[in-house]
Design a protein around this motif. Structure first.
Motif, PDB file in Angstrom:
ATOM      1  N   ASN A 192       1.112   5.635  -1.196  1.00  0.00           N
ATOM      2  CA  ASN A 192      -0.319   5.755  -1.477  1.00  0.00           C
ATOM      3  C   ASN A 192      -0.590   6.797  -2.553  1.00  0.00           C
ATOM      4  N   SER A 228       0.813  -1.222   0.000  1.00  0.00           N
ATOM      5  CA  SER A 228       0.000   0.000   0.000  1.00  0.00           C
ATOM      6  C   SER A 228       0.842   1.265   0.000  1.00  0.00           C
ATOM      7  N   LYS A 229       2.163   1.123   0.148  1.00  0.00           N
ATOM      8  CA  LYS A 229       3.055   2.277   0.145  1.00  0.00           C
ATOM      9  C   LYS A 229       3.853   2.295  -1.142  1.00  0.00           C
TER      10      LYS A 229
END
Length: 951
Positions: A92, A89-90
Motif C-alpha cells: 500500500n 492492493s499490496k
C-alpha cells in the motif's frame, strides 16, 4: 461372323486443351458432396447470397475457433486475472517508478504542465482511472515506500493489470491466426501468464504493460489483415483490419517511443508484401498503386494522426504553469496560465532594468542570490534559474563613465545599447555587479573557464572586472533595428568580458546542493557560440515615454508546440546517461543476468526477475532459428531444394516474422547510451515467446495430438513451478532468508536476502506497539562478585532520555522504513554511526525465535571523578522475546534517505565502551530506602571502591 484377332479397338478422342477430368464419383453419390446439403442449410446459404456449396463466410481475420477453444480461452483469462490481480492492493505504498507516473497523474488532474520523455497515452489512461475513482491529485508520490493516502492506487494499478491480462488471449489468437495448433497457442498464453517479469511489471502504475499490450494488439491485427489480404483484398473486412492496425500502431507509439520498433516491424513486412505484389504479373500497375496508397494511408497517416491527437489532448489538459516550464521555450511558456507576460518596451538603453535569458539551454534567466560560492573567491553566486523571480532583475549602467554611473544616466539623454557598448550589469536586489576574474569556477575547473560572481556593495561603483562589451549576433527580420541595437525579444547578443576576453556562458551542468542545483554560469574563453547567446525578455526605463513601442512573444500554434515538445523529449531522453544501481546492458537481457529492485519494506521485497524457464526457452528458440536458417541458406547454395517444401516455407515465414520482430525490438538498444533496464526487453521477449512456441509447433507437427498435449503440459507445469518459486519477489510475499538464498540460481541476481526474516513464523507475530513506561528508570552502582550487593537508584538522566525516545518512536517507525530501497541508491550501505555524548548501543542477536538485547550505556552523573561505567540491563521478559525481532526491525530507521538497510542490525559493529573488566554486570534490584539515603550510600560505595579518585 468372326472377328480377326489382330483388329484393335478404337481409342477414344482426346479432350480439348484445358479440360480436366471430373473427379471419380461413387455409384451411391454420383454428384459432388456439396450438392447433397440439408434443405435448411441450402435456404440459409441462399438467404445470405452464397452460391451452391458455400454455406460459411470467411472467418474474420482467418480465425476459425471451435466452441471448445472459446471455453479454453475463457478459462485462460480467468487464470491470468487471478495471477495478475492477486493481492493487487499490496503493498500500500509507492513502488519503483510509481514515483514518476503517479506524479504525472497528479499533474494532469491539477492541469499543471510537466515534461516527460514518454508520449502521453499510457499516462492519460492511468489518469483516467484515477479521476474516475475520485483522485484529487494532492498526493505527491515523493518517495518509494511512502504510504498511499486518499489515492485510488488499486484502481490505477488495475489498468496495467487489466491490459496485462488482455495480452494473453491476444497471444493465443495470434498463433491460431497463423495456423498454429491449439496446443501451441495454449502453451504460449500460459507462458505469458506465468512469466514473473511481466506479472511484476503489470501490477504497478507503470507504462510497460500498456506498451506490451498494444504491441501484441498490433501484431494480432496485422496477422488478421494479412489473412484477409490473401483471401480477398479491398473488402470492408480488409479495410477494417488494416485501419485497426494503423490505430494500434499509433497507440503503441503513443505509449513509449519504443513503439517505433513495432512500427518498423510492420513497415518491413509491408515492404515485403509490396515487393511480392510488384513481381506478380497478374497485378496491374493500377491495382498495385491501390495497394500502396491504402497501406500508406492506414499504416502511416493514421498512426501519425493518432499520435498527434494524444498530444492535442495533452496540451488541452495541461494549460497551467508547472515544473516543466523550464524545459520549454519562452514562446511556449507564454501560452501557459500563470506565465503570460505583459507587453514590454522594445528599446533597451542605459538605465533600463532588464531580465536576460539564455538562448540554448531552455532559456533560463541570468540569476543571483545572496549565497556565496564555498570555494574559489567565495563571492556571491551567479546561476541560471528557470523561473521568474525578482533576483533575475539587472540594471544596465554605463561602463565607461566616471563618477557614479548607477545614477548619472538620469541626467543624460537616452543612450541606446549598440554593438560594442561597454556596460555594467548591477543586480538590483543585492546591488552587486556581474563580475569575472582569473579564477577557476568551482565545478567546471578548467583553464579556459573563469568564475563569474556578483561583486561589490551598495555605493560601490565597481572595477574593470565588472565591465562587459555587447556583441550583437542576430536580429529579427520583422524589426530591422534589432540588427543595429538591442531590442527586447528581437536581438540575440553575446557579452564579452572587457579584461579577460571570455564570454558569458552557460551549459547543462548543475551546481551541487550549495548552489540549489541551479545551472552553472561561467566566463568561457573557448565558448561555443550557441551556449554564449543571450536575449532580453523584459525591459523598463523611466525615461521612455508611455507610448514607446512595446513587444511580446508570438503565440505558437499546435504544430509549433508539438514539434518543440518532440525535440525536448528527444534531448532529455538522450541526456539520461547517468548510471543507475539496477541498470543493465542489452547483452545481459536474453540471459536474465540481473533484475530490478522495485521495493523493500518491513521484511518484504519486490524484485523484477523473469521466469527462468520461459526466458531461456525463448532465447534458445531465437538462437535455434538463427542457426537453422543459416544452415538452410548454405544448403540452398549447394543446390538443395529445401524451400520447395511447403512445410519449410510455412514455418520459415512464421518463425522469420517473429525473429524479425525480436531483432527490431532488441538490437537498437545497443546503439543507446542512456540508462537501460531489464523491462526494456519485454516487447522483444513477447516475440521470443511466440517464436519458441512456433518452434514447438514445428517439432511436434508429426506427433499425435495427445502426445503433443502431454509434452506441452510438462512445459506448463515447469513454468508454473518456476513462477511459484520466485513469486514472493513478484507479490512481496513473506519469505525466509534460506529460501531466498536457494532461489539465487545466478550470483548476479542481486535481490537482498538479508531483508527477509530468518523464520517464516516471524511474519505472523503482531507488530509491537511502543508502550509508554510508568516505572522509574533504574541503574545500579557498585557490587562485587561474591561480595557486596549492588545499589539500585533512579537515573534521572536515563528517565529523561527514555521519555524522549518514546516520544520519537512513532516518527522513527513511520519514517524509518518509508523509502527503502530507492533505485539508484546503494541498498547495501550502512548508516554511519552518530556522534553522541551519551551513546546507546543496541545489539540484536537473532537466535531461532528469540532476539536478546544488551543495552550498554555510559553513565558519569553518579561519580564523575571516578569515571565509573555502569551496565543497565534492559532485557525483555521471557514471554515477549519473540516479539522483539519483528518489532525492532520494522521500527528501526533505515540508512540514508530511501536506501534499504540490507544488512541486519545484528551485523553492525557495536559502539566501544570503556567498562572495566574487573567490575561485573549486576542484575537490577529494588531500592531499599528513600532517595536521599540511596544517594548517600552510592557516594560511600564509590569512595570505598576508588579511594584514590578524590585525590
Amino acid at each position: 461372323m468372326s472377328f480377326s484377332g489382330n483388329v484393335r479397338a478404337r481409342r477414344p478422342a482426346s479432350p480439348p486443351p484445358g479440360y480436366s477430368h471430373p473427379p471419380p464419383t461413387s455409384q451411391r453419390f454420383p454428384h459432388a458432396r456439396e450438392d447433397h446439403l440439408d434443405a435448411d442449410e441450402r435456404r440459409a446459404a441462399a438467404s445470405k447470397g452464397y452460391g451452391p456449396g458455400r454455406t460459411k463466410a470467411y472467418p474474420p481475420g482467418g480465425l476459425n475457433l471451435s466452441s471448445g477453444e472459446f471455453k479454453a480461452l475463457f478459462l485462460i483469462v480467468v487464470i491470468a486475472s487471478a495471477v495478475r490481480l492477486f493481492r493487487l492492493s499490496k503493498p500500500n505504498s509507492v513502488v519503483f517508478d510509481e514515483v514518476h507516473f503517479g506524479k504525472f497523474a497528479s499533474k494532469y488532474i491539477k492541469t499543471q504542465y510537466y515534461v516527460d520523455v514518454h508520449p502521453p497515452l499510457a499516462k492519460l489512461l492511468l489518469t483516467l482511472a484515477a479521476f474516475i475513482f475520485g483522485y484529487d491529485g494532492n498526493f505527491d508520490f515523493k518517495d518509494i515506500g511512502k504510504v498511499y493516502e486518499n489515492v485510488p492506487y488499486v484502481a490505477m494499478r488495475m489498468l496495467p493489470a487489466g491490459l496485462g491480462v488482455a495480452t494473453i488471449p491476444l497471444a493465443y489468437l495470434t498463433l491460431r491466426a497463423l495456423d498454429c495448433r491449439a496446443t501451441t497457442a495454449l502453451l504460449a498464453s500460459l507462458f505469458i501468464t506465468f512469466e514473473n517479469g511481466l506479472v511484476t511489471q503489470s501490477r504497478h502504475i507503470l507504462l510497460d504493460s500498456p506498451l506490451v499490450f498494444f504491441t501484441a494488439l498490433t501484431i494480432f491485427l496485422w496477422v488478421g489483415f494479412c489473412n484477409e489480404d490473401k483471401h480477398k483484398p479491398f473488402t470492408p473486412s480488409w479495410w477494417t483490419w488494416l485501419t485497426l492496425t494503423g490505430l494500434s500502431l499509433g497507440a503503441v507509439l503513443s505509449c513509449k517511443w519504443v513503439g517505433l520498433f513495432t512500427v518498423a516491424t510492420i513497415g518491413f513486412n509491408t515492404v515485403y508484401q509490396l515487393w511480392v505484389l510488384l513481381g506478380d504479373l497478374r497485378v496491374t500497375p493500377r491495382l498495385f498503386m491501390r495497394h500502396f496508397i491504402a497501406r500508406a494511408i492506414c499504416l502511416i497517416a493514421v498512426p501519425i494522426l493518432f499520435y498527434m491527437s494524444m498530444f492535442a489532448i495533452h496540451f488541452a489538459i495541461l494549460q497551467n504553469s508547472g515544473d516543466g516550464d523550464g524545459f520549454m521555450s519562452s514562446e511556449f511558456q507564454h501560452t501557459l496560465g500563470g506565465r503570460g507576460m505583459a507587453d514590454t518596451f522594445a528599446d533597451v538603453a542605459i538605465g533600463s532594468k532588464v531580465t536576460l535569458r539564455h538562448v540554448n539551454t531552455q532559456g533560463g534567466y541570468l540569476h543571483s542570490h545572496p549565497h556565496n560560492y564555498p570555494t574559489g573567491s567565495k563571492q556571491q553566486q551567479i546561476t541560471l534559474y528557470p523561473h521568474r523571480d525578482h533576483n533575475n532583475d539587472w540594471l544596465i549602467i554605463n561602463g565607461t563613465q566616471d563618477g557614479d554611473p548607477g545614477v548619472d544616466w538620469l541626467d543624460q539623454p537616452l543612450h541606446y545599447i549598440t554593438s560594442g557598448t561597454r556596460i555594467k550589469l548591477r543586480h538590483t536586489s543585492t546591488e552587486k555587479h556581474l563580475h569575472s576574474h582569473d579564477q577557476r569556477p568551482p565545478v567546471s575547473d578548467v583553464d579556459f573557464q573563469n568564475e563569474v560572481t556578483a561583486y561589490g556593495m551598495k555605493g560601490f561603483i565597481g572595477d574593470a572586472n565588472d565591465d562587459w562589451i555587447v556583441e550583437i549576433t542576430d536580429g529579427d527580420k520583422r524589426d530591422k533595428e534589432s540588427y543595429k541595437r538591442l531590442r527586447t525579444l528581437r536581438t540575440t547578443f553575446r557579452l564579452r568580458h572587457a579584461l579577460q576576453g571570455c564570454y558569458l556562458f552557460s551549459h547543462k551542468v548543475k551546481l551541487p546542493d550549495w548552489g540549489f542545483e541551479q545551472q552553472e554560469v561561467t566566463c568561457n574563453k573557448n565558448a561555443v557560440k550557441d551556449n554564449s547567446l543571450w536575449f532580453i525578455e523584459t525591459s523598463s526605463n523611466s525615461k521612455l515615454p508611455a507610448d514607446a513601442p512595446k513587444v511580446n512573444y508570438r503565440v505558437p500554434g499546435f504544430f509549433a508546440k508539438f514539434w518543440e515538445l518532440q525535440q525536448v523529449m528527444w534531448t532529455t531522453n538522450a541526456g539520461l546517461t547517468d548510471r543507475h544501481s539496477y541498470d543493465s546492458r542489452p547483452d545481459s537481457w536474453p540471459r536474465l543476468r540481473r533484475g530490478i529492485n522495485f521495493w523493500v519494506k518491513d521484511h518484504h521485497q519486490i524484485y523484477l526477475i523473469g521466469n527462468p524457464l520461459v526466458w531461456y526457452l525463448s532465447t534458445a528458440a531465437v538462437a535455434a532459428y538463427f542457426l537453422v536458417r543459416g544452415f538452410l541458406i548454405l544448403r540452398a547454395k549447394r543446390g538443395y531444394r529445401d524451400f520447395d517444401n511447403s512445410k519449410v516455407l510455412k514455418y520459415d515465414a512464421l518463425c522469420g516474422f517473429f525473429f524479425m520482430g525480436w531483432s527490431l525490438h532488441y538490437f537498437p538498444f545497443f546503439l543507446m547510451q542512456r540508462q537501460l533496464f531489464l523491462h526494456h526487453y519485454f516487447p522483444a521477449l513477447y516475440f521470443a515467446i511466440l517464436l519458441s512456441c512456433s518452434v514447438f509447433d514445428l517439432l511436434t507437427s508429426t506427433m499425435r495430438p495427445r502426445i503433443r498435449l502431454q509434452i506441452a503440459a510438462v512445459f506448463i507445469i515447469l513454468a508454473i513451478w518456476n513462477f511459484h518459486h520466485l513469486s514472493p519477489l513478484a507479490y512481496g510475499n513473506p519469505w525466509t532468508r534460506q529460501q531466498c538464498e536457494k532461489a539465487k540460481w545466478l550470483k548476479t541476481w542481486d535481490f537482498s536476502c538479508n531483508d527477509f526474516h530468518v523464520d517464516i513464523a516471524h511474519y505472523n507475530l503482531p507488530a509491537a506497539t511502543p508502550q509508554k513506561s510508568t516505572a522509574p528508570a533504574l541503574t545500579t552502582i557498585g557490587g562485587e562478585a561474591g561480595g557486596r550487593a549492588p545499589i539500585v537508584i533512579e537515573d534521572k538522566h536515563k528517565a529523561q532520555e527514555q521519555a524522549n525516545n518514546e516520544q520519537n518512536k512513532e516518527t522513527e517507525t513511520a519514517a524509518g522504513q518509508m523509502g527503502k530501497p530507492e533505485p539508484g541508491v546503494d541498498v547495501f550501505a550502512e548508516k554511519p554511526a552518530n556522534d553522541a555524548k551519551s551513546s546507546v548501543t543496541v545489539e540484536g542477536v537473532v537466535k531461532g525465535d528469540q532476539d536478546t538485547r544488551d543495552v550498554k550505556k555510559e553513565i558519569s552523573s553518579v561519580a564523575p571523578e571516578a569515571k565509573t561505567t555502569i551496565d543497565a540491563a534492559a532485557a525483555a521478559p521471557e514471554g515477549k522475546k519473540e516479539d522483539t525481532d519483528s518489532s525492532s526491525a520494522s521500527s528501526s530507521p533505515t540508512s540514508e534517505s530511501s536506501s534499504s538497510a540490507s544488512e541486519d542490525s545484528s551485523k553492525k559493529e557495536p559502539v566501544a565502551t570503556d567498562k572495566p573488566e574487573d567490575v561485573p554486570a549486576a542484575a537490577p534490584k529494588k531500592p531499599a530506602g528513600p532517595l536521599d539515603e540511596m544517594d548517600m550510600e552510592a557516594k560511600k560505595v564509590a569512595e570505598e571502591l576508588y579511594p584514590d579518585a578524590g585525590s
